[in-house]
Design a protein around this motif. Structure first.
Motif, PDB file in Angstrom:
ATOM      1  N   ALA A  73       0.835  -1.207   0.000  1.00 22.38           N
ATOM      2  CA  ALA A  73       0.000   0.000   0.000  1.00 22.38           C
ATOM      3  C   ALA A  73       0.866   1.251   0.000  1.00 22.38           C
ATOM      4  CB  ALA A  73      -0.925  -0.010   1.210  1.00 22.38           C
ATOM      5  N   GLU A  74       1.960   1.225   0.743  1.00 24.43           N
ATOM      6  CA  GLU A  74       2.866   2.366   0.805  1.00 24.43           C
ATOM      7  C   GLU A  74       3.491   2.664  -0.556  1.00 24.43           C
ATOM      8  OE1 GLU A  74       5.972   3.408   4.164  1.00 24.43           O
ATOM      9  OE2 GLU A  74       6.929   2.192   2.610  1.00 24.43           O
ATOM     10  N   LEU A  75       3.650   1.627  -1.360  1.00 24.88           N
ATOM     11  CA  LEU A  75       4.199   1.824  -2.697  1.00 24.88           C
ATOM     12  C   LEU A  75       3.322   2.751  -3.523  1.00 24.88           C
ATOM     13  CD1 LEU A  75       6.475   0.892  -4.656  1.00 24.88           C
ATOM     14  CD2 LEU A  75       5.004  -1.030  -5.277  1.00 24.88           C
ATOM     15  N   GLY A  76       1.999   2.668  -3.331  1.00 28.30           N
ATOM     16  CA  GLY A  76       1.095   3.571  -4.029  1.00 28.30           C
ATOM     17  C   GLY A  76       0.271   2.923  -5.118  1.00 28.30           C
ATOM     18  N   ILE A 452      11.637 -12.800  -2.976  1.00 31.94           N
ATOM     19  CA  ILE A 452      12.150 -11.428  -3.040  1.00 31.94           C
ATOM     20  C   ILE A 452      12.754 -11.003  -1.696  1.00 31.94           C
ATOM     21  CG2 ILE A 452      10.512 -10.842  -4.854  1.00 31.94           C
ATOM     22  CD1 ILE A 452       8.897  -9.257  -2.792  1.00 31.94           C
ATOM     23  N   PRO A 453      13.685 -10.036  -1.722  1.00 28.21           N
ATOM     24  CA  PRO A 453      14.354  -9.599  -0.489  1.00 28.21           C
ATOM     25  C   PRO A 453      13.663  -8.403   0.168  1.00 28.21           C
ATOM     26  CG  PRO A 453      15.509  -8.690  -2.388  1.00 28.21           C
ATOM     27  CD  PRO A 453      14.330  -9.483  -2.934  1.00 28.21           C
ATOM     28  N   TRP A 454      13.527  -8.486   1.477  1.00 24.07           N
ATOM     29  CA  TRP A 454      12.921  -7.404   2.262  1.00 24.07           C
ATOM     30  C   TRP A 454      13.956  -6.672   3.126  1.00 24.07           C
ATOM     31  CZ3 TRP A 454       7.901  -6.025   1.519  1.00 24.07           C
ATOM     32  CH2 TRP A 454       7.091  -6.931   0.815  1.00 24.07           C
ATOM     33  N   ARG A 479      21.764  -6.049  -1.654  1.00 19.70           N
ATOM     34  CA  ARG A 479      21.773  -4.652  -2.108  1.00 19.70           C
ATOM     35  C   ARG A 479      20.463  -4.245  -2.758  1.00 19.70           C
ATOM     36  NH1 ARG A 479      23.365  -3.792  -7.593  1.00 19.70           N
ATOM     37  NH2 ARG A 479      23.936  -5.707  -8.696  1.00 19.70           N
ATOM     38  N   PHE A 480      19.649  -5.236  -3.135  1.00 17.52           N
ATOM     39  CA  PHE A 480      18.342  -4.923  -3.712  1.00 17.52           C
ATOM     40  C   PHE A 480      17.234  -4.884  -2.655  1.00 17.52           C
ATOM     41  CE2 PHE A 480      20.493  -6.763  -7.486  1.00 17.52           C
ATOM     42  CZ  PHE A 480      20.265  -5.739  -8.385  1.00 17.52           C
ATOM     43  N   ALA A 481      17.534  -5.284  -1.431  1.00 16.27           N
ATOM     44  CA  ALA A 481      16.499  -5.417  -0.408  1.00 16.27           C
ATOM     45  C   ALA A 481      15.763  -4.106  -0.188  1.00 16.27           C
ATOM     46  CB  ALA A 481      17.115  -5.889   0.899  1.00 16.27           C
ATOM     47  N   ARG A 482      14.509  -4.221   0.190  1.00 17.21           N
ATOM     48  CA  ARG A 482      13.697  -3.026   0.421  1.00 17.21           C
ATOM     49  C   ARG A 482      14.312  -2.143   1.494  1.00 17.21           C
ATOM     50  NH1 ARG A 482       9.136  -1.002   3.169  1.00 17.21           N
ATOM     51  NH2 ARG A 482       7.659   0.052   1.780  1.00 17.21           N
ATOM     52  N   SER A 483      14.866  -2.752   2.541  1.00 13.46           N
ATOM     53  CA  SER A 483      15.458  -1.971   3.627  1.00 13.46           C
ATOM     54  C   SER A 483      16.653  -1.152   3.153  1.00 13.46           C
ATOM     55  CB  SER A 483      15.897  -2.895   4.765  1.00 13.46           C
ATOM     56  OG  SER A 483      16.967  -3.741   4.356  1.00 13.46           O
ATOM     57  N   ALA A 484      17.344  -1.632   2.109  1.00  9.77           N
ATOM     58  CA  ALA A 484      18.512  -0.909   1.592  1.00  9.77           C
ATOM     59  C   ALA A 484      18.118   0.228   0.660  1.00  9.77           C
ATOM     60  CB  ALA A 484      19.427  -1.886   0.860  1.00  9.77           C
ATOM     61  N   GLN A 485      16.831   0.288   0.267  1.00 11.70           N
ATOM     62  CA  GLN A 485      16.406   1.297  -0.702  1.00 11.70           C
ATOM     63  C   GLN A 485      15.405   2.301  -0.137  1.00 11.70           C
ATOM     64  OE1 GLN A 485      15.648   0.133  -4.797  1.00 11.70           O
ATOM     65  NE2 GLN A 485      16.194  -1.980  -4.353  1.00 11.70           N
ATOM     66  N   ARG A 486      14.664   1.905   0.893  1.00 15.39           N
ATOM     67  CA  ARG A 486      13.607   2.785   1.389  1.00 15.39           C
ATOM     68  C   ARG A 486      14.215   4.075   1.942  1.00 15.39           C
ATOM     69  NH1 ARG A 486      10.284   4.196   5.642  1.00 15.39           N
ATOM     70  NH2 ARG A 486       8.057   4.300   5.131  1.00 15.39           N
ATOM     71  N   GLY A 487      13.736   5.201   1.423  1.00 18.44           N
ATOM     72  CA  GLY A 487      14.213   6.502   1.858  1.00 18.44           C
ATOM     73  C   GLY A 487      15.514   6.940   1.213  1.00 18.44           C
ATOM     74  N   VAL A 488      16.063   6.126   0.315  1.00 16.77           N
ATOM     75  CA  VAL A 488      17.328   6.447  -0.354  1.00 16.77           C
ATOM     76  C   VAL A 488      17.028   7.137  -1.677  1.00 16.77           C
ATOM     77  CG1 VAL A 488      19.459   5.529  -1.327  1.00 16.77           C
ATOM     78  CG2 VAL A 488      18.492   4.509   0.754  1.00 16.77           C
ATOM     79  N   ALA A 489      17.391   8.405  -1.779  1.00 16.45           N
ATOM     80  CA  ALA A 489      17.117   9.164  -3.002  1.00 16.45           C
ATOM     81  C   ALA A 489      17.774   8.484  -4.199  1.00 16.45           C
ATOM     82  CB  ALA A 489      17.636  10.592  -2.857  1.00 16.45           C
ATOM     83  N   TYR A 496       9.855   4.286  -8.017  1.00 19.28           N
ATOM     84  CA  TYR A 496       8.494   3.757  -8.182  1.00 19.28           C
ATOM     85  C   TYR A 496       7.496   4.517  -7.313  1.00 19.28           C
ATOM     86  CZ  TYR A 496       9.275  -0.409 -11.120  1.00 19.28           C
ATOM     87  OH  TYR A 496       9.539  -1.256 -12.169  1.00 19.28           O
ATOM     88  N   ARG A 497       7.862   4.759  -6.068  1.00 21.55           N
ATOM     89  CA  ARG A 497       6.942   5.466  -5.166  1.00 21.55           C
ATOM     90  C   ARG A 497       6.636   6.865  -5.706  1.00 21.55           C
ATOM     91  NH1 ARG A 497       8.777   5.497   0.847  1.00 21.55           N
ATOM     92  NH2 ARG A 497       6.644   6.266   1.079  1.00 21.55           N
ATOM     93  N   SER A 498       7.666   7.551  -6.183  1.00 22.45           N
ATOM     94  CA  SER A 498       7.460   8.896  -6.714  1.00 22.45           C
ATOM     95  C   SER A 498       6.604   8.870  -7.972  1.00 22.45           C
ATOM     96  CB  SER A 498       8.816   9.558  -7.016  1.00 22.45           C
ATOM     97  OG  SER A 498       9.576   9.722  -5.839  1.00 22.45           O
ATOM     98  N   ALA A 499       6.915   7.939  -8.876  1.00 26.44           N
ATOM     99  CA  ALA A 499       6.170   7.864 -10.134  1.00 26.44           C
ATOM    100  C   ALA A 499       4.693   7.559  -9.881  1.00 26.44           C
ATOM    101  CB  ALA A 499       6.789   6.811 -11.045  1.00 26.44           C
TER     102      ALA A 499
END
Length: 574
Positions: A73-76, A452-454, A479-489, A496-499
């Motif tokens: 849901a947070e993804l949008g 998939i990695p979280w 390096r693809f895990a969600r935790s490694a990407q969330r909040g990282v510009a 994806y979230r922005s789009a």
């Protein structure tokens, strides 16, 4: 009635469940009642065995899905599509069903499904589930009854049993080939111990095809539809939607023309299949909430596929012509034009897609050379190995282009992380029947189905707490895990979230595409409402349109867009 048609009808609407209190950042409230929501929806595909594992056995399940839905849901996105979770021997990842009205214990229970539905609806997500009507499992009670019954019996008439040809009936009834390799026919041993009739399976031999000219089959599936609609699902993705009806008399298939597009032949796209979807359309219309049907139909071009989404048939059909298009501006422009014209001609939305559980992930596909055969899987010995960096750049650009197009879009779990195809799976770990039936000549689809990695530092990268995984996860998953990407510009997740947020803010799903009057061969440039979109598919930077850049898949230097990148520019005074 559903009670008569379903083998185990449990009846009635879903048992109410309390929806957990969620943080304000993820709670979006109950599902809105917007009419024809499917016209603009972005729908996220969940492949249950590879999404999240709640009980730690190494296979994803409904409990894991319920726990991770806030992140979706947070993804949008607007909805989720669940791949099969029915009772099944899992010969083909659940697309071989033995009970269409129950949950396989591998994934949980009906109560677990009801909880997923309640949590999703509480988050504002609609729920589409897979329907597999072309074939059942060979272990389905109907097929077991058919095997125990004589030729010409009512039990065999639910499937496509035929006498063989040649001396003693030793040859198949016709020349049809299975999509998984080998003949599309398997001979049975009759009750007297002698070889007997043959049965049709256009996929694996464990997936016998129903005879959809039989009214009993139609009545059965109407009951299945009602069973799940009564529980509250918002629609169905229909597997092999173009294959249910076979040509009368089951004639030999002629040689496939070299220039043929999509699936062609006596068991694809027969005119009578549309009668089925008209009946289903009327059935769904009896329910409130604007329930929807989406066709998996490999029919090309879009003008022919549009027959599946006429006003009294399905609401959506996957645009595989777009998925199959190469990284070429002229060819993509042609596909987009054909798609919009084809679907517009019947008043339906274009339904765009780039990845799913059956194809090489587009972060890898776009890194392959043009010499790689379209639709072929990728493995360690594939002559053309992908350029991973190039593939990810193009995948990000392709997604930003897709999400700017009017209509509906589907995303496949993990693509928001930029996941590539897992190429280096050991042969002994592969489970796809395509790999098994071809003796390893075709790698199959396991590479896009790896869990998939979280979390980067957790067991199984957060897929579960035990570290077990039904397919091995590569070390690069961290390096693809969600935790490694969330909040990282600049991360793919934040792209994806922005789009998705901007797509909703500017109403791109319900907009109109207008190409720029002047364009270069290597670029796609159009406006959709107040947003100008430029995708640079060439080798040189291109000047951006005037306005405020609100999204870019690559870092910009000045007012130019680098190759293999897409940007959205807000025009005028908006």
């Amino acid at each position: 009635m559903a009670e008569e048609a379903c083998k185990r009808f449990r009846g009635g609407p879903a048992t109410p469940y309390g929806v957990p209190v969620l943080p304000d950042s993820t709670a979006s409230g109950p599902v809105a009642t917007t009419a024809e929501w499917w016209r603009t929806a972005v729908i996220y595909q969940i492949y249950p065995r590879s999404f999240a594992d709640g009980d730690g056995d190494g296979i994803g399940d409904l409990g894991g899905i319920a726990a991770r839905l806030p992140a979706v849901a947070e993804l949008g996105v607007d909805a989720i599509w669940l791949s099969p979770f029915y009772v099944s021997p899992q010969t083909d990842g659940g697309y071989d069903v033995t009970d269409y009205c129950d949950v396989d214990p591998l994934f949980g229970t009906l109560a677990d499904f009801d909880r997923v539905l309640a949590v999703a609806h509480g988050l504002g997500l609609r729920v589409i589930i897979d329907l597999v009507p072309n074939h059942s499992s060979a272990q389905h009670p109907w097929f077991q009854e058919a095997l125990a019954s004589p030729p010409g019996s009512a039990a065999r008439a639910r499937y496509l049993f035929r006498d063989g040809t040649g001396p003693g009936g030793d040859l198949p009834p016709n020349n049809w080939r299975s999509g998984f390799g080998g003949p599309a026919w398997t001979r049975v041993i009759e009750a007297d111990g002698n070889p007997g009739q043959w049965y049709l399976h256009i996929f694996d031999s464990t997936q016998p095809d129903f005879d959809w000219r039989n009214p009993e089959v139609r009545a059965f599936f109407e009951g299945v539809l009602r069973f799940w609609l009564d529980r509250g699902v918002d629609g169905f993705r229909v597997d092999v939607a173009h294959g249910l009806i076979k040509a009368e008399g089951l004639p030999d298939a002629p040689p496939k023309p070299a220039d043929a597009q999509g699936d062609v032949g006596p068991f694809w796209g027969q005119p009578e299949v549309h009668d089925i979807y008209r009946e289903w359309h009327a059935l769904l219309a009896e329910y409130d909430g604007d329930r929807a049907l989406c066709a998996e139909a490999w029919i090309l071009p879009a003008a022919k596929l549009a027959l599946w989404v006429r006003p009294d048939e399905m609401q959506q059909a996957f645009n595989f012509q777009y998925l199959s298009a190469p990284w070429s501006a002229p060819e993509l422009r042609e596909v987009i034009d054909e798609s919009l014209a084809g679907f517009d001609s019947v008043g339906a939305p274009s339904t765009w897609v780039l990845s799913n559980h059956d194809v090489v992930r587009h972060a890898t596909r776009f890194g392959l050379g043009r010499e790689h055969p379209e639709g072929q899987s990728v493995g360690p010995l594939t002559p053309s190995q992908p350029d991973a960096a190039l593939g990810l750049r193009r995948a990000r650009a392709a997604t930003a282009l897709m999400l700017a197009l009017p209509g509906s879009s589907y995303l496949f779990q993990g693509e928001e992380l930029g996941l590539p195809e897992v190429i280096h799976l050991p042969d002994e770990a592969r489970q796809d029947p395509v790999f098994l039936t071809t003796g390893g000549e075709r790698y199959g689809r396991d590479g896009c189905r790896v869990p998939i990695p979280w979390e980067a530092d957790a067991p199984a990268y957060g897929f579960n707490e035990t570290g077990a995984s039904w397919l091995p996860q590569p070390e690069e998953w961290a390096r693809f895990a969600r935790s490694a990407q969330r909040g990282v510009a600049g991360s793919t997740l934040e792209l994806y979230r922005s789009a998705l947020a901007l797509r909703r803010e500017y109403g791109l799903g319900s907009g109109d595409l207008l190409w720029f009057a002047q364009y270069v061969d290597d670029a796609l440039e159009f406006t959709n409402g107040p947003v100008a979109v430029m995708a640079n598919l060439g080798r040189s930077p291109l000047p951006l349109p005037r306005g405020t850049v609100i999204l870019s898949t690559a870092e910009l230097t000045g007012r130019t867009l680098p190759p293999d990148a897409t940007a959205w520019v807000l025009l005028g005074d908006h």
